[in-house]
Write a protein that holds these residues in place. Structure first.
Motif, mmCIF file in Angstrom:
data_model
loop_
_atom_site.group_PDB
_atom_site.id
_atom_site.type_symbol
_atom_site.label_atom_id
_atom_site.label_comp_id
_atom_site.label_asym_id
_atom_site.label_seq_id
_atom_site.Cartn_x
_atom_site.Cartn_y
_atom_site.Cartn_z
ATOM 1 N N MET A 4 -1.629 7.277 -7.126
ATOM 2 C CA MET A 4 -1.311 6.595 -5.957
ATOM 3 C C MET A 4 -1.830 5.181 -6.026
ATOM 4 N N THR A 5 -1.252 4.278 -6.566
ATOM 5 C CA THR A 5 -1.681 2.829 -6.713
ATOM 6 C C THR A 5 -0.714 1.931 -6.290
ATOM 7 N N MET A 6 -1.185 0.668 -5.975
ATOM 8 C CA MET A 6 -0.220 -0.360 -5.563
ATOM 9 C C MET A 6 0.935 -0.613 -6.836
ATOM 10 N N GLU A 7 0.440 -0.540 -8.130
ATOM 11 C CA GLU A 7 1.348 -0.847 -9.221
ATOM 12 C C GLU A 7 2.465 0.078 -9.037
ATOM 13 N N TYR A 57 -3.359 -3.645 1.641
ATOM 14 C CA TYR A 57 -3.663 -2.515 1.002
ATOM 15 C C TYR A 57 -4.409 -3.054 -0.404
ATOM 16 N N ASP A 58 -5.201 -2.212 -0.834
ATOM 17 C CA ASP A 58 -5.763 -2.825 -2.082
ATOM 18 C C ASP A 58 -5.048 -1.939 -3.199
ATOM 19 N N GLU A 59 -5.486 -2.010 -4.395
ATOM 20 C CA GLU A 59 -4.958 -1.321 -5.530
ATOM 21 C C GLU A 59 -4.789 0.116 -5.634
ATOM 22 N N ASP A 60 -5.861 0.557 -5.085
ATOM 23 C CA ASP A 60 -6.082 2.352 -4.576
ATOM 24 C C ASP A 60 -5.354 2.737 -3.414
ATOM 25 N N LEU A 61 -4.691 1.620 -2.648
ATOM 26 C CA LEU A 61 -3.738 1.977 -1.327
ATOM 27 C C LEU A 61 -4.706 2.143 -0.157
ATOM 28 N N ASN A 62 -5.858 1.534 -0.174
ATOM 29 C CA ASN A 62 -6.919 1.868 0.988
ATOM 30 C C ASN A 62 -6.476 0.616 1.792
ATOM 31 N N LYS A 64 -7.548 -2.700 3.570
ATOM 32 C CA LYS A 64 -8.389 -3.646 3.206
ATOM 33 C C LYS A 64 -9.370 -3.902 4.533
ATOM 34 N N TYR A 65 -8.779 -3.964 5.507
ATOM 35 C CA TYR A 65 -9.679 -4.301 6.587
ATOM 36 C C TYR A 65 -9.574 -3.251 7.732
ATOM 37 N N ALA A 66 -9.101 -1.886 7.586
ATOM 38 C CA ALA A 66 -9.528 -1.135 8.509
ATOM 39 C C ALA A 66 -9.968 0.408 7.817
ATOM 40 N N GLU A 67 -10.886 0.457 8.017
ATOM 41 C CA GLU A 67 -11.680 1.838 7.232
ATOM 42 C C GLU A 67 -11.014 3.052 7.742
ATOM 43 N N GLY A 68 -10.593 3.748 6.769
ATOM 44 C CA GLY A 68 -9.931 5.210 6.822
ATOM 45 C C GLY A 68 -8.608 5.314 7.211
ATOM 46 N N ILE A 69 -8.000 4.060 6.623
ATOM 47 C CA ILE A 69 -6.728 4.012 6.687
ATOM 48 C C ILE A 69 -6.011 3.890 5.143
ATOM 49 N N ARG A 70 -5.209 4.737 4.850
ATOM 50 C CA ARG A 70 -4.542 4.484 3.403
ATOM 51 C C ARG A 70 -3.339 5.012 3.150
ATOM 52 N N ILE A 71 -2.513 4.653 2.236
ATOM 53 C CA ILE A 71 -1.261 5.212 1.743
ATOM 54 C C ILE A 71 -1.417 6.360 0.913
ATOM 55 N N VAL A 72 -0.971 7.403 1.294
ATOM 56 C CA VAL A 72 -1.046 8.590 0.445
ATOM 57 C C VAL A 72 0.093 8.997 -0.150
ATOM 58 N N ASP A 73 1.186 8.766 -0.032
ATOM 59 C CA ASP A 73 2.478 9.027 -0.574
ATOM 60 C C ASP A 73 3.567 7.922 -0.465
ATOM 61 N N PHE A 74 4.495 7.818 -1.206
ATOM 62 C CA PHE A 74 5.939 6.914 -1.165
ATOM 63 C C PHE A 74 7.003 7.650 -1.725
ATOM 64 N N SER A 75 7.970 7.132 -1.320
ATOM 65 C CA SER A 75 9.397 7.795 -1.751
ATOM 66 C C SER A 75 10.505 6.746 -1.193
ATOM 67 N N PHE A 76 11.659 7.172 -1.571
ATOM 68 C CA PHE A 76 12.879 6.580 -1.373
ATOM 69 C C PHE A 76 13.950 7.661 -1.288
ATOM 70 N N GLY A 77 15.109 7.180 -0.586
ATOM 71 C CA GLY A 77 16.322 8.205 -0.246
ATOM 72 C C GLY A 77 17.457 7.574 0.567
ATOM 73 N N ASN A 78 18.485 8.483 0.748
ATOM 74 C CA ASN A 78 19.647 7.794 1.677
ATOM 75 C C ASN A 78 19.633 8.316 2.914
ATOM 76 N N SER A 79 18.419 9.285 3.418
ATOM 77 C CA SER A 79 18.367 9.830 4.754
ATOM 78 C C SER A 79 17.262 10.173 5.031
ATOM 79 N N MET A 80 16.651 10.463 6.346
ATOM 80 C CA MET A 80 15.309 10.810 6.559
ATOM 81 C C MET A 80 15.093 12.292 6.033
ATOM 82 N N SER A 81 15.913 13.134 6.041
ATOM 83 C CA SER A 81 15.738 14.429 5.385
ATOM 84 C C SER A 81 15.617 14.459 4.165
ATOM 85 N N GLU A 82 16.103 13.322 3.216
ATOM 86 C CA GLU A 82 16.068 13.335 1.812
ATOM 87 C C GLU A 82 14.577 12.456 1.841
#
Length: 256
Positions: A4-7, A57-62, A64-82
């Motif tokens: 889970m990194t920005m890269e 968000y920083d390199e570890d996806l935390n 930068k300005y709001a404590e306790g908020i972070r990106i924990v997953d990401f994905s792509f697809g062609n529909s919400m269910s996907e």
């Protein structure tokens, strides 16, 4: 586990564009809230959205300005269910990365993934579709891969055990492999009888058949399905996780 990194988030979003996916999504965890929030964006906004994430968000996806908020997953697809199916932290990502790292034979899985991604085009994507033969709307549990030819090799993506090698009125000549990473791969509409037998062990890269149009099909193509615990996964994302390009891009990223 998938890092889970920005890269890697940037790599995921860029691959979504390359694969002509419609949507990109991130899952955000917020301290004090009982569940995560999934933010979905159309692919047309991916560049500006990526710049926003980089600024906030920083390199570890935390955040930068709001404590306790972070990106924990990401994905792509062609529909919400996907999108939901393909969220990777608790699902496919861990087992695929373990497969990549487990032994030398999996270098073959990477090259097989590249074989499908680089030599075939997607003629019907994963998700809800109008069936070209029946005309009915249904979930297309896999992808159709074609290159205007019949007879090209259909190769096992990951080593495993053949649980079906037969003919079906709808699937045509088909092979099902229980793969060593815990997923099930289904290869359909092959030209001739399968080149493997039920109960046989197959290695990654081993030919199991040839591209054809047997069964309910309108032209030569491979219909590929990937399942995990009975749930259909997007085969394109699965191949992407295994691909040589993905592994190279992740080579210098710490796996947490």
């Amino acid at each position: 586990m998938i890092p889970m990194t920005m890269e890697y988030l940037e790599h995921c979003f860029n691959r979504a564009k390359e694969l002509d996916q419609s949507l990109v999504a991130v899952k955000v965890e917020m301290k004090g809230f009982p569940s995560e929030e999934i933010i979905v964006n159309p692919i047309i906004n991916v560049d500006s959205k990526l710049e926003y994430y980089k600024s906030v968000y920083d390199e570890d996806l935390n955040h930068k300005y709001a404590e306790g908020i972070r990106i924990v997953d990401f994905s792509f697809g062609n529909s919400m269910s996907e999108i939901g199916i393909n969220m990777i932290v608790d699902g496919l990502g861990k087992s695929v990365m373990e497969t990549i790292e487990s032994d030398g034979a999996n270098n073959k899985s990477k090259s097989v993934a590249d074989y499908y991604l680089n030599n075939f085009r997607v003629t019907s994507s994963f998700g809800e579709k109008i069936h070209p033969v029946t005309g009915e709307k249904s979930l297309h549990n896999g992808v159709n891969l074609a290159n205007n030819k019949a007879g090209d090799p259909v190769k096992a993506i990951v080593s495993g055990k053949v649980i079906t090698a037969a003919y079906s009125k709808t699937a045509g000549n088909w092979v099902v492999v229980q793969q060593d990473d815990g997923t099930v791969a289904k290869y359909m509409h092959m030209l001739k009888s399968p080149q493997v037998e039920q109960g046989q062990r197959v290695n990654a890269g081993q030919q199991v058949g040839q591209v054809g149009n047997t069964g309910t099909a309108t032209g030569n193509h491979l219909h590929l399905e990937i399942e995990r615990d009975g749930l259909a996964l997007n085969p394109i994302q699965y191949l992407w996780y295994l691909s040589e390009e993905t592994v190279k891009d992740m080579a210098n990223v710490e796996i947490k």
